[in-house]
Design a protein around this motif. Structure first.
Motif, PDB file in Angstrom:
ATOM      1  N   ALA A  22       0.335 -14.103  -0.808  1.00  0.00           N
ATOM      2  CA  ALA A  22      -1.047 -13.710  -1.068  1.00  0.00           C
ATOM      3  C   ALA A  22      -1.440 -12.511  -0.228  1.00  0.00           C
ATOM      4  O   ALA A  22      -2.117 -11.586  -0.717  1.00  0.00           O
ATOM      5  CB  ALA A  22      -1.990 -14.885  -0.793  1.00  0.00           C
ATOM      6  N   ALA A  23      -1.026 -12.500   1.025  1.00  0.00           N
ATOM      7  CA  ALA A  23      -1.382 -11.390   1.912  1.00  0.00           C
ATOM      8  C   ALA A  23      -0.756 -10.077   1.434  1.00  0.00           C
ATOM      9  O   ALA A  23      -1.413  -9.023   1.443  1.00  0.00           O
ATOM     10  CB  ALA A  23      -0.924 -11.703   3.338  1.00  0.00           C
ATOM     11  N   ALA A  24       0.483 -10.143   1.006  1.00  0.00           N
ATOM     12  CA  ALA A  24       1.148  -8.933   0.508  1.00  0.00           C
ATOM     13  C   ALA A  24       0.471  -8.423  -0.751  1.00  0.00           C
ATOM     14  O   ALA A  24       0.243  -7.211  -0.922  1.00  0.00           O
ATOM     15  CB  ALA A  24       2.623  -9.208   0.252  1.00  0.00           C
ATOM     16  N   SER A  25       0.143  -9.329  -1.649  1.00  0.00           N
ATOM     17  CA  SER A  25      -0.540  -8.931  -2.873  1.00  0.00           C
ATOM     18  C   SER A  25      -1.907  -8.312  -2.583  1.00  0.00           C
ATOM     19  O   SER A  25      -2.292  -7.307  -3.186  1.00  0.00           O
ATOM     20  CB  SER A  25      -0.697 -10.139  -3.791  1.00  0.00           C
ATOM     21  OG  SER A  25      -1.399  -9.806  -4.969  1.00  0.00           O
ATOM     22  N   ALA A  26      -2.624  -8.893  -1.638  1.00  0.00           N
ATOM     23  CA  ALA A  26      -3.946  -8.368  -1.285  1.00  0.00           C
ATOM     24  C   ALA A  26      -3.863  -6.949  -0.744  1.00  0.00           C
ATOM     25  O   ALA A  26      -4.809  -6.165  -0.885  1.00  0.00           O
ATOM     26  CB  ALA A  26      -4.615  -9.289  -0.265  1.00  0.00           C
ATOM     27  N   ASP A  27      -2.743  -6.593  -0.139  1.00  0.00           N
ATOM     28  CA  ASP A  27      -2.562  -5.242   0.386  1.00  0.00           C
ATOM     29  C   ASP A  27      -1.984  -4.279  -0.650  1.00  0.00           C
ATOM     30  O   ASP A  27      -1.673  -3.127  -0.329  1.00  0.00           O
ATOM     31  CB  ASP A  27      -1.652  -5.270   1.612  1.00  0.00           C
ATOM     32  CG  ASP A  27      -2.394  -5.711   2.867  1.00  0.00           C
ATOM     33  OD1 ASP A  27      -3.617  -5.507   2.933  1.00  0.00           O
ATOM     34  OD2 ASP A  27      -1.741  -6.240   3.780  1.00  0.00           O
ATOM     35  N   GLY A  28      -1.815  -4.742  -1.867  1.00  0.00           N
ATOM     36  CA  GLY A  28      -1.387  -3.862  -2.939  1.00  0.00           C
ATOM     37  C   GLY A  28       0.093  -3.874  -3.259  1.00  0.00           C
ATOM     38  O   GLY A  28       0.536  -3.138  -4.155  1.00  0.00           O
ATOM     39  N   PHE A  29       0.881  -4.683  -2.570  1.00  0.00           N
ATOM     40  CA  PHE A  29       2.310  -4.764  -2.906  1.00  0.00           C
ATOM     41  C   PHE A  29       2.490  -5.467  -4.251  1.00  0.00           C
ATOM     42  O   PHE A  29       1.786  -6.428  -4.567  1.00  0.00           O
ATOM     43  CB  PHE A  29       3.075  -5.526  -1.819  1.00  0.00           C
ATOM     44  CG  PHE A  29       3.321  -4.729  -0.575  1.00  0.00           C
ATOM     45  CD1 PHE A  29       4.310  -3.753  -0.536  1.00  0.00           C
ATOM     46  CD2 PHE A  29       2.561  -4.961   0.569  1.00  0.00           C
ATOM     47  CE1 PHE A  29       4.544  -3.014   0.615  1.00  0.00           C
ATOM     48  CE2 PHE A  29       2.778  -4.225   1.724  1.00  0.00           C
ATOM     49  CZ  PHE A  29       3.774  -3.240   1.755  1.00  0.00           C
TER      50      PHE A  29
END
Length: 267
Positions: A22-29
């Motif tokens: 979730a954290a990676a997705s939130a940063d645009g990855f």
């Protein structure tokens, strides 16, 4: 433009592993990689990928007794049956996660290994990679080999890009490729622009990874001009992923200015 994947083994360690998606997705990855998935149920990992719109682009096959210091078994004589089991397990996870690449770590050799010993290691490596590539080809997966620097991993069997490419060429399987980690390459041999321009057009490089040198932090500090290297990768039309395999200096999200700046400049 180069495509970047978050390495969840090194990045977002301020979160529990399953929360890193979730954290990676939130940063645009849009993609992730990590060392090993085997502590977790494949269905749970797949759910995390799907829930956050992520692609799994790389993980490693089981490496032997990691906690006891082993760093792969593919080049270790006498471990062939274990290698076969490891690749079967890795391919099961690859199918469940839709992952098209699996890295097989070679393993460590003794400091006092003789030329004869090294020849035996290499023969074992070639044979196990050939078998793994054949098995993986049947399910549409690439097997990767990675040269790793001897400072971070003393005794690792494979250190130089030319040796990795020689192994790939000798095995001759179209789905056996090189994982070019720019961090390791700079420490061992440097000359990165020439290396990229020489090796990427061959089609034998299946994945890139990055980190700042010498401290393995974000790629905006240290001795490398990553903006230049990204431009070289872009010029060469590399269509694979670049794994961000670095240890953030502080919080992961707070350290992503390098990526935002690069993508903003190229937008």
């Amino acid at each position: 433009m180069p495509r970047f994947a978050a390495n969840l083994s090194m990045m977002y360690t301020e979160h529990d592993f399953l929360d890193r998606f979730a954290a990676a997705s939130a940063d645009g990855f849009e993609a992730v990689e990590y060392l090993f998935p085997y502590e977790y149920d494949a269905a749970e990992l797949r759910r995390r990928l799907d829930d956050h719109g992520l692609r799994q682009v790389l993980f490693n096959a089981p490496p032997g007794a990691w906690e006891s210091g082993e760093r792969g078994i593919a080049a270790l004589p006498g471990r062939e049956a274990e290698v076969r089991s490891a690749i079967d397990r890795a391919l099961e996870y690859a199918a469940a996660l839709g992952c098209p690449r699996v890295h097989m770590m070679a393993g460590l050799v003794r400091p006092d290994a003789t030329p004869e010993d090294l020849a035996e290691h290499r023969g074992t490596y070639l044979a196990t990679l050939a078998r793994a590539a054949e098995r993986a080809a049947a399910v549409g997966v690439d097997i990767l080999v990675e040269p790793i620097n001897g400072r971070d991993m003393p005794g690792y069997f494979l250190n130089r890009q030319a040796d990795a490419h020689a192994v790939v060429q000798e095995v001759g399987a179209p789905n056996l490729k090189v994982q070019l980690d720019v961090y390791h390459c700079q420490i061992v041999e440097g000359d990165l622009t020439v290396t990229l321009r020489r090796d990427l057009p061959t089609g034998r490089v299946g994945h890139l990874q990055i980190a700042g040198v010498p401290d393995r932090h974000e790629p905006d500090r240290g001795e490398l001009d990553y903006r230049h290297l990204f431009d070289v990768v872009d010029e060469l039309d590399f269509d694979g992923w670049i794994g961000c395999e670095y240890r953030p200096r502080a919080g992961t999200s707070e350290g992503l200015g390098w990526l935002k700046n690069y993508q903003g400049e190229d937008a």
